[in-house]
Write an enzyme that holds these catalytic residues in place. Structure first.
Site, mmCIF file in Angstrom:
data_model
loop_
_atom_site.group_PDB
_atom_site.id
_atom_site.type_symbol
_atom_site.label_atom_id
_atom_site.label_comp_id
_atom_site.label_asym_id
_atom_site.label_seq_id
_atom_site.Cartn_x
_atom_site.Cartn_y
_atom_site.Cartn_z
ATOM 1 N N CYS A 135 39.068 22.433 39.570
ATOM 2 C CA CYS A 135 38.790 21.007 39.648
ATOM 3 C C CYS A 135 40.092 20.216 39.801
ATOM 4 O O CYS A 135 41.069 20.474 39.121
ATOM 5 C CB CYS A 135 38.049 20.471 38.425
ATOM 6 S SG CYS A 135 36.436 21.183 38.200
ATOM 7 N N ARG A 140 43.675 24.237 44.404
ATOM 8 C CA ARG A 140 43.167 24.573 43.068
ATOM 9 C C ARG A 140 41.814 25.267 43.140
ATOM 10 O O ARG A 140 41.362 25.848 42.160
ATOM 11 C CB ARG A 140 43.043 23.300 42.216
ATOM 12 C CG ARG A 140 44.365 22.623 41.980
ATOM 13 C CD ARG A 140 44.192 21.297 41.281
ATOM 14 N NE ARG A 140 43.774 21.441 39.898
ATOM 15 C CZ ARG A 140 44.583 21.654 38.873
ATOM 16 N NH1 ARG A 140 45.864 21.766 39.087
ATOM 17 N NH2 ARG A 140 44.122 21.754 37.648
ATOM 18 N N TRP A 157 35.067 22.618 41.040
ATOM 19 C CA TRP A 157 34.903 24.073 41.061
ATOM 20 C C TRP A 157 33.782 24.354 40.061
ATOM 21 O O TRP A 157 33.946 24.141 38.857
ATOM 22 C CB TRP A 157 36.208 24.736 40.630
ATOM 23 C CG TRP A 157 36.247 26.218 40.810
ATOM 24 C CD1 TRP A 157 36.571 26.904 41.961
ATOM 25 C CD2 TRP A 157 35.999 27.217 39.812
ATOM 26 N NE1 TRP A 157 36.519 28.253 41.730
ATOM 27 C CE2 TRP A 157 36.181 28.480 40.434
ATOM 28 C CE3 TRP A 157 35.634 27.178 38.467
ATOM 29 C CZ2 TRP A 157 36.010 29.683 39.742
ATOM 30 C CZ3 TRP A 157 35.465 28.371 37.783
ATOM 31 C CH2 TRP A 157 35.651 29.607 38.426
ATOM 32 N N GLY A 183 37.074 20.564 33.052
ATOM 33 C CA GLY A 183 36.957 21.184 31.732
ATOM 34 C C GLY A 183 35.506 21.533 31.451
ATOM 35 O O GLY A 183 34.670 21.516 32.362
ATOM 36 N N GLU A 209 49.960 44.781 42.279
ATOM 37 C CA GLU A 209 50.079 43.449 42.882
ATOM 38 C C GLU A 209 49.662 43.490 44.362
ATOM 39 O O GLU A 209 48.983 42.579 44.842
ATOM 40 C CB GLU A 209 51.527 42.958 42.716
ATOM 41 C CG GLU A 209 51.867 41.654 43.388
ATOM 42 C CD GLU A 209 51.015 40.464 42.938
ATOM 43 O OE1 GLU A 209 50.266 40.572 41.962
ATOM 44 O OE2 GLU A 209 51.098 39.419 43.610
ATOM 45 N N LYS A 258 46.620 41.223 45.915
ATOM 46 C CA LYS A 258 46.836 40.303 47.036
ATOM 47 C C LYS A 258 45.842 40.587 48.148
ATOM 48 O O LYS A 258 45.224 39.686 48.688
ATOM 49 C CB LYS A 258 48.266 40.496 47.529
ATOM 50 C CG LYS A 258 49.008 39.301 47.921
ATOM 51 C CD LYS A 258 49.588 38.433 46.833
ATOM 52 C CE LYS A 258 48.735 38.118 45.653
ATOM 53 N NZ LYS A 258 49.413 37.528 44.546
ATOM 54 N N GLU A 302 42.217 39.556 47.163
ATOM 55 C CA GLU A 302 42.052 38.099 47.030
ATOM 56 C C GLU A 302 41.825 37.404 48.360
ATOM 57 O O GLU A 302 40.982 36.535 48.483
ATOM 58 C CB GLU A 302 43.338 37.467 46.477
ATOM 59 C CG GLU A 302 43.560 37.552 45.036
ATOM 60 C CD GLU A 302 44.702 36.639 44.608
ATOM 61 O OE1 GLU A 302 44.422 35.659 43.916
ATOM 62 O OE2 GLU A 302 45.874 36.921 44.945
ATOM 63 N N LYS A 328 43.393 28.045 41.905
ATOM 64 C CA LYS A 328 44.825 28.309 41.747
ATOM 65 C C LYS A 328 45.207 28.408 40.277
ATOM 66 O O LYS A 328 45.877 29.338 39.871
ATOM 67 C CB LYS A 328 45.628 27.200 42.436
ATOM 68 C CG LYS A 328 47.140 27.362 42.315
ATOM 69 C CD LYS A 328 47.634 28.552 43.101
ATOM 70 C CE LYS A 328 49.140 28.756 42.992
ATOM 71 N NZ LYS A 328 49.520 30.105 43.426
#
Ligand code: AGP
Length: 615
Positions: free
Chosen positions: A2, A27, A74, A99, A482, A486, A489, A610
């Site tokens: 959000c 985000r 979101w 929130g 990692e 990546k 994602e 994010k």
């Protein structure tokens, strides 16, 4: 997660709010909206999906007004839809919120009994109703928002406008980030600095429990009870262009290419070759304090957790202190063994990740000293820490972390050298050698970028894979994790990272020609091929014997590994503890080019946010 943006001033604000929301797209969101206060009262426009959908609606009739709030949502409570998009409004009050309101069902029920009708499935809409009810009692907007907040349990960053108070934004924060921007003849509020960077660099990060009334003339901070608070502003050194793509197709690509600069900024001014030592402004570690440490506990999530696994290796090797690394989401609920002789290190690019912040608090409440490795100056984790070691990566907009990872590794290395010197496990001469190595790293990173064409070709060749395995040993194991994160994602290809030695204990069963394997196989150091290298050669043979296709990342000049691989990417060699900074780069570029070739939304992959500011 959000994004909130708010403006009050002399300009028409609808487009300015949309521009701010665009800077918060990273985000993660699935709907967007804004509320503008003008002469005709309150106008709310919302749309499911990308900002372009909201813009299409706004093109039909741009709401006029010089006070407004905007939001990217979101979804948590209620599916992505026009109705569930923020702002939520009721009786001339409009609210945006980031929130979770934990007691929303209870509140909804009692409001329902009092005759309130709801038009969404969200927890947020309750705020608009509660605030409106308070205003009905004759209270002004700030008093009414305070009254509403007294009834609510949960986390929030909140911005509210009311048609009874044109020219006023009321904002409050509890656990979700909010920053106030100070302009000339105007003021702003946002979830993160990039949203307002085009207008001001003077900001005030709100603290937990802060409440503020923002008008075009100024900002008044109080606590929830109304007691005045002094909140100094700070000038941030990020420039608006740092948050632009600068000719790159995606932020992720730009950020991969910024790593040499980001590493230089993270290292610069912090180490003296002559003294073989490191000076960390903001970290108040001395010999007495460090000698009594019995362990270091690291907490982090996602990519920051992978960086922490390498950080453990660096600290244990150079400073000989036992280090534990926990996923923050697990740590906080496992009754951890922490005391005043523990140093808890929280690692977070954003400094706002809810689980990392929660774990850090948990460790500190058990007596640990708290050190934060963060990228965002003034973020929640940084503010709560006893010591802060900032990475100077600059704003990271792509959801997939790249430069945050490599700068975290550089920060860990500096910390490990400092701890080693303070504990006497490193002589000045040894310190000097390590520092010479890290000073060379940005140049080596630039050198890896020269192999981008080769990496792109490999990426295109394997971009149709459904699954991919990443293998690494020793310092390369976290890089394998990692690399896999990546790839999954941003390309949505299923990928697993494994310690190469574990392959025989399970994953080898998966290997065939449809399961390419990326093997991280640099030599252990410039001086010797080393045990990790020798062992991983064996692992490559095991993959090939089962018909597996190998993509190898190997040291420049090595002839053995490339012969065994279908695609081979060379790397310059450095100190083994620093090698992950170099070897992760081909994995980032590989994932980027696979995703770009598959046409996915590289900077804003589906379902991801994010900064994960809720549990
Ligand atoms: C990385 O590519 C991710 N998007 C994610 O795992 C991220 O690293 C994680 O959410 C932690 O974020 P932080 O560093 O801001 O705490």
């Amino acid at each position: 997660m959000c994004g909130i943006v708010g403006y009050v001033g002399d300009e028409e604000c609808a487009n300015l709010l949309v521009e701010g929301l665009r800077k918060l797209e990273y985000r993660g969101y699935d709907s967007a909206g804004l509320a503008v206060l003008g002469e005709k009262g309150l106008s709310v426009v919302r749309a499911k999906g990308k900002l372009s959908n909201l813009e299409a609606r706004l093109a039909e009739a741009v709401p006029r007004g010089k006070t407004g709030i905007g939001h990217t949502r979101w979804a948590t409570h209620g599916k992505p839809s026009d109705e569930n998009a923020h702002p939520h409004s009721y009786g001339g009050v409009a609210v945006v919120h980031n929130g979770i309101i934990e007691n929303h069902l209870e509140l909804k029920e009692s409001l329902g009994k009092a005759g309130h009708k709801f038009s969404s499935e969200t927890d947020t809409e309750i705020f608009a109703h509660l605030i409106h009810d308070e205003m009905q009692k004759g209270l002004d907007l700030p008093q009414s928002v305070r009254g509403a907040l007294r009834n609510v349990k949960g986390t929030y960053a909140l911005a509210v406008v009311s048609d009874e108070h044109p020219g006023m934004l009321v904002v409050s924060k509890n656990a979700s980030p909010l920053v106030v921007g100070l302009g000339e003849g105007c003021n702003f509020v946002a979830s993160d600095v990039p949203a307002i960077l085009a207008h001001t660099r003077d900001v005030i990060y709100m603290e937990e429990g802060d409440f503020a009334v923002i008008t075009r003339k100024g900002v008044e901070f109080t606590d929830l009870a109304g007691a005045k608070l002094a909140r100094p502003s700070r000038r941030i050194d990020w420039t608006p262009t740092m948050a632009e793509k600068n000719g790159h197709k995606h932020f992720m690509h730009k950020e991969i290419h910024e790593q040499a600069r980001a590493l230089t900024d993270t290292i610069r001014g912090r180490a003296s070759i002559e003294e073989g030592d490191v000076f960390l402004d903001g970290c108040h570690l001395d010999t007495k304090l460090v000698q009594k440490l019995t362990k270091i506990q690291i907490v982090a999530c996602g990519t920051s957790w992978h960086a922490s696994l390498t950080g453990k290796l660096m600290i244990e090797t150079l400073a000989r202190i036992p280090v534990e690394v926990d996923l923050a989401s697990e740590f906080r609920y496992r009754e951890p063994l922490i005391d005043k002789n523990t140093l808890c290190v929280a690692v977070s690019q954003s400094g706002e990740t809810a689980d990392t912040l929660g774990s850090f608090r948990e460790a500190r409440s058990r007596g640990a000293r708290g050190l934060a490795i963060c990228n965002v100056v003034g973020s929640a984790i940084a503010r709560e820490a006893d010591d802060v070691l900032y990475t100077h990566a600059g704003p990271e907009i792509g959801v997939a972390s790249t430069k945050a990872f490599t700068t975290q590794l550089a920060a860990f290395f500096l910390l490990a050298v400092r701890l080693g010197r303070l504990r006497g496990t490193l002589t000045p001469e040894q310190g000097r050698r390590h520092l010479e190595a890290i000073f060379e790293v940005p140049m080596l990173v630039e050198r890896v970028m020269k192999y981008e064409d080769l990496i792109r070709q490999a990426a295109y060749k394997f971009s149709h894979a459904r699954d991919l395995l990443f293998l690494g040993r020793g310092p390369q194991y976290p890089v394998a994790l990692e690399g896999a994160l990546k790839l999954k994602e941003i390309s949505y290809i299923h990928a697993e990272g494994y310690a190469a030695g574990e392959m025989k204990h399970g994953p080898i069963a998966l290997i065939d020609e449809d399961m390419p394997v990326m093997v991280l196989a640099p030599r252990d150091s410039a001086e010797e091929a080393g045990v990790n290298y020798e062992k991983i050669l064996g692992n490559i043979q095991e993959v090939r014997a089962r018909g597996g296709r190998v993509i190898a990342i190997h040291s420049e000049g090595d002839t053995k590994v490339p012969q065994l691989a279908e695609a081979a990417i060379p790397l310059p060699q450095t100190n083994p503890l620093l090698m992950p900074i170099i070897s992760v780069i081909p994995t980032q570029l590989f994932s980027y080019h696979v995703a770009d070739h598959r046409g996915t939304d590289v900077d804003q992959p589906r379902n991801l946010a994010k900064s994960v500011t809720v549990e």
